[in-house]
Write a protein that holds these residues in place. Structure first.
Motif, PDB file in Angstrom:
ATOM      1  N   GLN A  41      46.105  44.622  40.164  1.00  0.00           N
ATOM      2  CA  GLN A  41      45.149  44.168  41.240  1.00  0.00           C
ATOM      3  C   GLN A  41      45.833  43.762  42.527  1.00  0.00           C
ATOM      4  O   GLN A  41      46.770  43.007  42.800  1.00  0.00           O
ATOM      5  CB  GLN A  41      44.432  42.913  40.880  1.00  0.00           C
ATOM      6  N   LYS A  45      41.173  44.112  46.495  1.00  0.00           N
ATOM      7  CA  LYS A  45      40.875  45.083  45.648  1.00  0.00           C
ATOM      8  C   LYS A  45      40.350  44.555  44.341  1.00  0.00           C
ATOM      9  O   LYS A  45      40.903  43.544  43.854  1.00  0.00           O
ATOM     10  CB  LYS A  45      41.940  46.511  45.447  1.00  0.00           C
ATOM     11  N   LYS A  46      39.430  45.449  43.370  1.00  0.00           N
ATOM     12  CA  LYS A  46      39.298  45.033  42.179  1.00  0.00           C
ATOM     13  C   LYS A  46      40.379  45.361  40.967  1.00  0.00           C
ATOM     14  O   LYS A  46      41.148  46.103  41.417  1.00  0.00           O
ATOM     15  CB  LYS A  46      38.145  45.700  41.629  1.00  0.00           C
ATOM     16  N   ARG A  47      40.523  44.679  40.294  1.00  0.00           N
ATOM     17  CA  ARG A  47      41.476  45.109  39.330  1.00  0.00           C
ATOM     18  C   ARG A  47      41.283  46.395  38.669  1.00  0.00           C
ATOM     19  O   ARG A  47      39.958  46.516  38.055  1.00  0.00           O
ATOM     20  CB  ARG A  47      41.633  44.056  38.074  1.00  0.00           C
ATOM     21  N   GLU A  48      42.236  47.185  38.255  1.00  0.00           N
ATOM     22  CA  GLU A  48      41.990  48.481  37.653  1.00  0.00           C
ATOM     23  C   GLU A  48      43.122  48.637  36.655  1.00  0.00           C
ATOM     24  O   GLU A  48      44.086  48.135  36.629  1.00  0.00           O
ATOM     25  CB  GLU A  48      42.398  49.483  39.033  1.00  0.00           C
ATOM     26  N   LEU A 109      38.091  47.317  31.677  1.00  0.00           N
ATOM     27  CA  LEU A 109      38.503  45.982  31.954  1.00  0.00           C
ATOM     28  C   LEU A 109      37.873  44.863  30.882  1.00  0.00           C
ATOM     29  O   LEU A 109      38.646  44.072  30.346  1.00  0.00           O
ATOM     30  CB  LEU A 109      38.470  45.419  33.408  1.00  0.00           C
ATOM     31  N   ASN A 110      36.404  45.172  30.876  1.00  0.00           N
ATOM     32  CA  ASN A 110      36.099  44.096  30.051  1.00  0.00           C
ATOM     33  C   ASN A 110      36.067  44.102  28.593  1.00  0.00           C
ATOM     34  O   ASN A 110      35.197  43.541  27.907  1.00  0.00           O
ATOM     35  CB  ASN A 110      34.232  44.070  30.431  1.00  0.00           C
ATOM     36  N   TRP A 115      44.360  37.846  28.353  1.00  0.00           N
ATOM     37  CA  TRP A 115      44.947  38.210  29.673  1.00  0.00           C
ATOM     38  C   TRP A 115      46.128  37.605  29.962  1.00  0.00           C
ATOM     39  O   TRP A 115      46.323  36.193  29.449  1.00  0.00           O
ATOM     40  CB  TRP A 115      44.088  38.121  30.859  1.00  0.00           C
TER      41      TRP A 115
END
Length: 125
Positions: A41, A45-48, A109-110, A115
């Motif tokens: 991340q 920005k979004k986590r990718e 991601l989901n 994590w």
């Protein structure tokens, strides 16, 4: 439960290399076949998704942006997953997260239940 601890981040010049590690522990991790993933991340920005590896290590997948530069591996005797990052670019600058899920690899991601806290990677130009 699964505990994940990342290490190995730091500051590197463009074109350089870094190797991240993710040490896993916990009853769930030792009971189930856990696939592992790396995500990142960048600020604002979004986590990718970066890459993922199966329990056996026989299956991997990578984001197009890192393919041929990054390599995921794992040492199940040490419960550790690695992310070897070569030919680093400034756009690789981000917090890198390790994640775990039961069974097969995944890019979303989901789909990951566990994590780590993340490790900062900064690539200077």
């Amino acid at each position: 439960q699964v505990q994940l601890v990342e290490s190995g981040g730091g500051l590197v010049q463009a074109g350089g290399s870094l190797k991240l590690s993710c040490a896993a522990s916990g009853r769930t991790f030792n009971t189930y076949a856990m696939a592992m993933g790396w995500f990142r991340q960048a600020p604002g920005k979004k986590r990718e998704f970066v890459g993922t590896i199966s329990m056996s290590g026989s299956s991997t997948a990578y984001a197009d942006s890192v393919k041929d530069r990054f390599t995921i591996s794992r040492d199940n005797d040490k419960n550790t997953v690695y992310l070897q990052m070569n030919s680093l670019k400034p756009e690789d600058t981000a917090v890198y997260y390790c994640a775990a899920k039961k069974f097969g690899i995944a890019t979303l991601l989901n789909e990951y239940n566990y994590w780590g806290q993340g490790t900062q990677v900064t690539v200077s130009s």
